[in-house]
Design a protein around this motif. Structure first.
Motif, PDB file in Angstrom:
ATOM      1  N   ASN A  58      46.349  27.475  30.501  1.00  0.00           N
ATOM      2  CA  ASN A  58      46.397  26.834  29.185  1.00  0.00           C
ATOM      3  C   ASN A  58      45.114  26.173  28.701  1.00  0.00           C
ATOM      4  O   ASN A  58      45.023  25.827  27.522  1.00  0.00           O
ATOM      5  N   SER A 112      48.468  25.037  23.002  1.00  0.00           N
ATOM      6  CA  SER A 112      48.792  25.847  24.185  1.00  0.00           C
ATOM      7  C   SER A 112      50.034  26.688  23.986  1.00  0.00           C
ATOM      8  O   SER A 112      50.395  27.479  24.849  1.00  0.00           O
ATOM      9  N   LYS A 113      50.710  26.504  22.872  1.00  0.00           N
ATOM     10  CA  LYS A 113      51.910  27.312  22.615  1.00  0.00           C
ATOM     11  C   LYS A 113      51.568  28.606  21.880  1.00  0.00           C
ATOM     12  O   LYS A 113      52.458  29.398  21.564  1.00  0.00           O
ATOM     13  N   ASN A 155      50.436  32.275  21.640  1.00  0.00           N
ATOM     14  CA  ASN A 155      50.307  33.440  22.507  1.00  0.00           C
ATOM     15  C   ASN A 155      49.087  34.265  22.128  1.00  0.00           C
ATOM     16  O   ASN A 155      48.506  34.083  21.055  1.00  0.00           O
ATOM     17  N   HIS A 156      48.763  35.192  23.024  1.00  0.00           N
ATOM     18  CA  HIS A 156      47.555  36.013  22.840  1.00  0.00           C
ATOM     19  C   HIS A 156      47.846  37.316  22.099  1.00  0.00           C
ATOM     20  O   HIS A 156      48.879  37.945  22.291  1.00  0.00           O
ATOM     21  N   THR A 166      57.455  30.528  25.093  1.00  0.00           N
ATOM     22  CA  THR A 166      57.384  29.890  23.782  1.00  0.00           C
ATOM     23  C   THR A 166      56.219  30.488  23.004  1.00  0.00           C
ATOM     24  O   THR A 166      55.194  30.841  23.584  1.00  0.00           O
ATOM     25  N   ARG A 213      57.333  36.366  27.193  1.00  0.00           N
ATOM     26  CA  ARG A 213      56.306  35.666  26.423  1.00  0.00           C
ATOM     27  C   ARG A 213      56.603  34.185  26.232  1.00  0.00           C
ATOM     28  O   ARG A 213      55.819  33.460  25.646  1.00  0.00           O
ATOM     29  N   ASN A 266      52.284  41.952  26.656  1.00  0.00           N
ATOM     30  CA  ASN A 266      53.281  42.915  26.170  1.00  0.00           C
ATOM     31  C   ASN A 266      52.931  43.488  24.799  1.00  0.00           C
ATOM     32  O   ASN A 266      53.443  44.523  24.421  1.00  0.00           O
ATOM     33  N   ASN A 303      52.900  29.871  35.393  1.00  0.00           N
ATOM     34  CA  ASN A 303      52.989  31.230  35.976  1.00  0.00           C
ATOM     35  C   ASN A 303      52.842  31.186  37.497  1.00  0.00           C
ATOM     36  O   ASN A 303      52.417  32.146  38.118  1.00  0.00           O
TER      37      ASN A 303
HETATM   38  C1  LIG Z   1      48.807  29.354  26.647  1.00  0.00           C
HETATM   39  S1  LIG Z   1      50.353  29.927  27.160  1.00  0.00           S
HETATM   40  C2  LIG Z   1      51.104  30.406  25.652  1.00  0.00           C
HETATM   41  C3  LIG Z   1      52.447  29.771  25.461  1.00  0.00           C
HETATM   42  C4  LIG Z   1      53.504  30.267  26.420  1.00  0.00           C
HETATM   43  N1  LIG Z   1      54.129  31.474  25.924  1.00  0.00           N
HETATM   44  C5  LIG Z   1      54.566  29.213  26.703  1.00  0.00           C
HETATM   45  O1  LIG Z   1      55.731  29.573  26.900  1.00  0.00           O
HETATM   46  O2  LIG Z   1      54.234  28.020  26.790  1.00  0.00           O
HETATM   47  C6  LIG Z   1      49.889  31.393  27.953  1.00  0.00           C
HETATM   48  C7  LIG Z   1      51.008  32.147  28.621  1.00  0.00           C
HETATM   49  O3  LIG Z   1      51.899  32.702  27.647  1.00  0.00           O
HETATM   50  C8  LIG Z   1      52.300  34.033  28.023  1.00  0.00           C
HETATM   51  N2  LIG Z   1      51.694  34.971  27.021  1.00  0.00           N
HETATM   52  C9  LIG Z   1      50.794  34.663  26.056  1.00  0.00           C
HETATM   53  N3  LIG Z   1      50.501  35.748  25.311  1.00  0.00           N
HETATM   54  C10 LIG Z   1      51.231  36.772  25.811  1.00  0.00           C
HETATM   55  C11 LIG Z   1      51.338  38.150  25.486  1.00  0.00           C
HETATM   56  N4  LIG Z   1      50.642  38.686  24.509  1.00  0.00           N
HETATM   57  N5  LIG Z   1      52.160  38.913  26.237  1.00  0.00           N
HETATM   58  C12 LIG Z   1      52.875  38.371  27.268  1.00  0.00           C
HETATM   59  N6  LIG Z   1      52.810  37.079  27.629  1.00  0.00           N
HETATM   60  C13 LIG Z   1      52.001  36.280  26.915  1.00  0.00           C
HETATM   61  C14 LIG Z   1      51.691  34.253  29.396  1.00  0.00           C
HETATM   62  O4  LIG Z   1      52.628  33.835  30.348  1.00  0.00           O
HETATM   63  C15 LIG Z   1      50.498  33.322  29.402  1.00  0.00           C
HETATM   64  O5  LIG Z   1      50.081  32.954  30.688  1.00  0.00           O
END
Ligand SMILES: C[S@@+](CC[C@H](N)C(=O)[O-])C[C@H]1O[C@@H](n2cnc3c(N)ncnc32)[C@H](O)[C@@H]1O
Length: 488
Positions: free
Chosen positions: A199, A233-234, A236-237, A43, A41, A301, A156
């Motif tokens: 993002n 953009s940091k 997560n979903h 940041t 996941r 996840n 990614n």
């Molecule tokens: C907008 S970014 C969010 C910030 C990101 N985690 C980072 O390190 O910069 C979107 C990416 O975060 C990761 N991500 C976001 N939500 C997630 C989740 N619920 N489970 C797994 N990966 C997630 C995926 O790689 C996704 O493409």
């Protein structure tokens, strides 16, 4: 020197871009810190201290933005503000063929210093694939900050098929030839294309759309363009998030992004999440996983860990009503009812669900609703969705009484599933308010109920902080209330 030669020399591949005049930066989080962990996941954002429902956590301007082609004539190319009534500004270069409009000289200057100064001289690029141009702009702005890709954003890229990378490299051929881009720069721009995919946010604005001759029924969201924000953009979903994103500052500055907590309190150390689109309230689990994989190239996840349910279960929230005691809550294929101890007749439920599918094909949603309320408990989302559908059909044919009954049933389900103080329930409340108003305007019925309902909708909005993210909804509710005052 010929004009063409000057063009070739003044390209970012040949000169070093300095940070002059290009204002970009990260929005400052309130009560939130970004953390990075070595798992899939990356940041993510967590509460630095306890956060209450309704608190605003971030206000941020885009790092890069791109307007939708259909708004090029009617909105400012830089800030997306409507140009109606404002004196339009064009590009400083009289020979510019990009036909860009701005709402002010400031916007023209910002767009120019960020990227248009490089593109302006090449009208042939105006017809290029918008994904390519957006990424090239991302490269210019990143270079102005002494970076080669958008700072600290995931792409990614490693998870993508090599042929996709090859396709983009080919698509970049024209730009590469014009700007004399090195192979390394082309590679950076390909990374930016993927960073944008993972993002970028769709920049949306809400608009009230009058339905037939009545007051207001429908609110539509217009996508004005897309933009990338370094702090937002940091996030997560999560399909059931505790924060939402909104845009604009009460009608002004449509690109300004805000993050608001909508499910609180969020205790210190807990994650702040938003939905990238898929919502547990709307989409089935398999669809959500697919949308996230296709749209953002990741396996969620949270979905995998929390909702790891047998594959024959259509939805984790399908809770069947025991047909013997009418009280027991049965999960699919459960052997005995926990209330009366009787064995459920699963063949009956399966037959009813098959009938539901047939009735849906015929769009007979009233019968679908009857069957669903027979087999499911009233906190099952499918029941609420069907009630909402019937209500919308009834609205379209002006049957306001029928519409209000079903809309209230849909609201009841949302309140049971998500809680009375939830964004989902607030959205349903807004619908019920407009339907009750129309009922009252057309028949004079249920004026008092409409007044009370509008009042509680305003209060719910305020508690959730939605008055800040959707001030136009509050304005509309206040207008509705004023209208009702004049009805006897
Ligand atoms: C907008 S970014 C969010 C910030 C990101 N985690 C980072 O390190 O910069 C979107 C990416 O975060 C990761 N991500 C976001 N939500 C997630 C989740 N619920 N489970 C797994 N990966 C997630 C995926 O790689 C996704 O493409």
């Amino acid at each position: 020197m010929q004009k063409a030669d000057i063009h070739q020399r003044l390209t970012p591949a040949h000169i070093s871009l300095s940070a002059w005049d290009v204002e970009t930066g990260k929005g400052i989080w309130k009560k939130v810190v970004e953390k990075t962990q070595e798992d899939t996941r990356g940041t993510f954002c967590v509460a630095k201290e306890s956060i209450n429902q309704g608190e605003q956590l971030l206000v941020e301007e885009p790092f890069i933005r791109q307007i939708e082609a259909k708004y090029k004539e009617s909105r400012c190319h830089h800030c997306f503000q409507s140009l109606q009534g404002s004196s339009r500004t064009k590009c400083r270069d009289k020979d510019c063929k990009w036909n860009l409009r701005y709402c002010s000289d400031d916007c023209e200057r910002s767009a120019w210093t960020r990227s248009h100064q490089w593109l302006c001289r090449f009208p042939e690029l105006a017809k290029e694939d918008p994904d390519i141009i957006f990424a090239v702009e991302g490269y210019f702005v990143s270079k102005s900050q002494n970076q080669e890709t958008i700072p600290n954003l995931v792409s990614n890229r490693e998870q993508l098929n090599a042929s996709l990378v090859k396709d983009y490299r080919e698509k970049l051929a024209k730009v590469a030839a014009i700007f004399y881009l090195t192979d390394h720069v082309i590679d950076c721009i390909v990374t930016i294309i993927f960073q944008i995919k993972c993002n970028a946010f769709a920049v949306k604005t809400a608009e009230s759309v009058p339905v037939d001759a009545s007051f207001v029924v429908s609110r539509e969201f217009l996508t004005l363009g897309r933009a990338v924000y370094l702090s937002a953009s940091k996030l997560n979903h999560d399909c059931s998030p505790n924060a939402i994103i909104s845009f604009g500052d009460g009608g002004a500055n449509p690109c300004q992004l805000k993050v608001q907590c909508v499910k609180g309190p969020v205790e210190k150390g807990n994650e702040i999440t938003i939905s990238y689109g898929p919502l547990a309230s709307v989409h089935a689990r398999e669809d959500r996983l697919k949308k996230l994989k296709e749209g953002y190239q990741f396996d969620c996840n949270i979905l995998i860990a929390l909702y790891d349910i047998p594959s024959d279960t259509k939805s984790p929230k399908s809770i069947y009503k025991c047909q013997i005691c009418k009280k027991g809550r049965l999960y699919r294929q459960q052997a005995k009812c926990g209330e009366c101890g009787q064995e459920p007749n699963w063949a009956y439920f399966i037959k009813a669900e098959n009938q539901v599918e047939v009735l849906k094909q015929k769009q007979d949603y009233v019968q679908v609703f009857k069957l669903q309320t027979d087999i499911y408990h009233d906190d099952v989302l499918a029941v609420g969705k069907t009630a909402d559908r019937v209500a919308m059909y009834a609205c379209n044919s002006g049957q306001w009484e029928l519409a209000s009954n079903y809309a209230i049933m849909s609201l009841t389900v949302a309140q049971k599933v998500y809680g009375k103080l939830s964004v989902e329930a607030a959205e349903e409340m807004m619908k019920v308010a407009t339907i009750l108003l129309n009922l009252c305007l057309t028949t004079g019925k249920r004026r008092k109920a409409a007044m009370l309902h509008i009042k509680s909708t305003i209060i719910t909005y305020r508690i959730l902080g939605l008055d800040k993210t959707a001030p136009e909804d509050i304005e509309e509710l206040e207008d509705m209330s004023a209208h009702l005052m004049f009805i006897q």
